[in-house]
Write a protein that holds these residues in place. Structure first.
Motif, short mmCIF file in Angstrom:
data_model
loop_
_atom_site.label_atom_id
_atom_site.label_comp_id
_atom_site.label_asym_id
_atom_site.label_seq_id
_atom_site.Cartn_x
_atom_site.Cartn_y
_atom_site.Cartn_z
N UNK A 54 0.91 -1.13 -0.01
CA UNK A 54 -0.09 0.05 -0.16
C UNK A 54 0.94 1.17 -0.02
N UNK A 55 2.06 1.24 -0.08
CA UNK A 55 2.94 2.21 -0.19
C UNK A 55 3.29 2.74 -1.59
N UNK A 56 3.02 3.80 -2.16
CA UNK A 56 3.09 4.05 -3.63
C UNK A 56 4.50 4.43 -4.06
N UNK A 57 4.82 3.97 -5.19
CA UNK A 57 6.19 3.96 -5.77
C UNK A 57 6.27 5.17 -5.95
N UNK A 58 7.81 5.75 -5.63
CA UNK A 58 8.25 6.98 -5.97
C UNK A 58 8.41 7.36 -7.55
N UNK A 59 8.18 6.40 -8.17
CA UNK A 59 8.25 6.47 -9.74
C UNK A 59 7.01 6.90 -9.95
N UNK A 60 5.69 6.38 -9.57
CA UNK A 60 4.45 6.39 -9.95
C UNK A 60 4.36 7.95 -9.34
N UNK A 61 4.55 8.54 -8.42
CA UNK A 61 4.40 9.56 -7.99
C UNK A 61 5.11 10.91 -8.72
N UNK A 62 6.43 10.52 -9.18
CA UNK A 62 7.07 11.20 -10.15
C UNK A 62 6.50 11.34 -11.47
N UNK A 63 5.96 10.30 -12.01
CA UNK A 63 5.27 10.19 -13.20
C UNK A 63 4.02 10.94 -13.05
N UNK A 65 3.30 13.60 -11.45
CA UNK A 65 3.79 14.92 -11.37
C UNK A 65 4.16 15.35 -12.49
N UNK A 66 4.89 14.39 -13.43
CA UNK A 66 5.21 14.81 -14.88
C UNK A 66 4.08 14.84 -15.75
N UNK A 67 3.18 14.08 -15.63
CA UNK A 67 2.12 13.74 -16.63
C UNK A 67 1.26 15.41 -16.42
N UNK A 71 0.35 18.41 -19.04
CA UNK A 71 -0.95 18.85 -19.48
C UNK A 71 -1.22 20.46 -19.34
N UNK A 72 -0.24 21.05 -18.60
CA UNK A 72 -0.55 22.44 -18.08
C UNK A 72 -0.33 23.15 -19.37
#
Length: 82
Positions: A54-63, A65-67, A71-72
Motif C-alpha cells: 500500500x506504499x506508492x512507488x516514488x516512480x509513480x508519484x514522479x510520473x 507530477x510529470x504527466x 498537460x498544463x
C-alpha cells in the motif's frame, strides 16, 4: 558489479557483524534467481523480511507530477498555439 563482488561485499559485512539493508521490488523467488543461490543463502542467515504494501512507488508519484506538468498550458502561448 558481478555476483562474485556482491558476494564478497555481503560476506565481508556478514563476517564483521555489520547490518545490510536491501530493498527490492522482486518476490523472494525472483530475488533468489536474480542474485544467485550463494548470495541468497548468505542473506537468509540473518534476515528480517519486511513487506511494505500500500506504499506508492516514488516512480509513480514522479510520473503523476510529470504527466500533470505536460498537460498544463504554456502561459506565453495563445489559444491557437496550444
Amino acid at each position: 558489479m558481478t555476483t562474485d563482488k556482491i558476494f564478497e561485499l555481503i560476506n565481508h559485512r556478514y563476517e564483521q557483524g555489520a547490518g545490510t539493508i536491501i530493498t527490492s521490488n522482486l518476490n523472494l523467488t525472483d530475488f533468489d534467481s536474480t542474485v544467485g543461490a550463494r548470495i541468497f543463502s548468505r542473506l537468509g542467515e540473518r534476515t528480517a523480511i519486511m513487506r511494505l504494501e500500500g506504499v506508492g512507488s516514488y516512480r509513480e508519484k514522479k510520473r503523476e507530477r510529470y504527466v500533470a506538468w505536460t498537460r498544463e498550458p504554456l502561459e506565453d502561448q495563445g489559444p491557437a498555439e496550444r
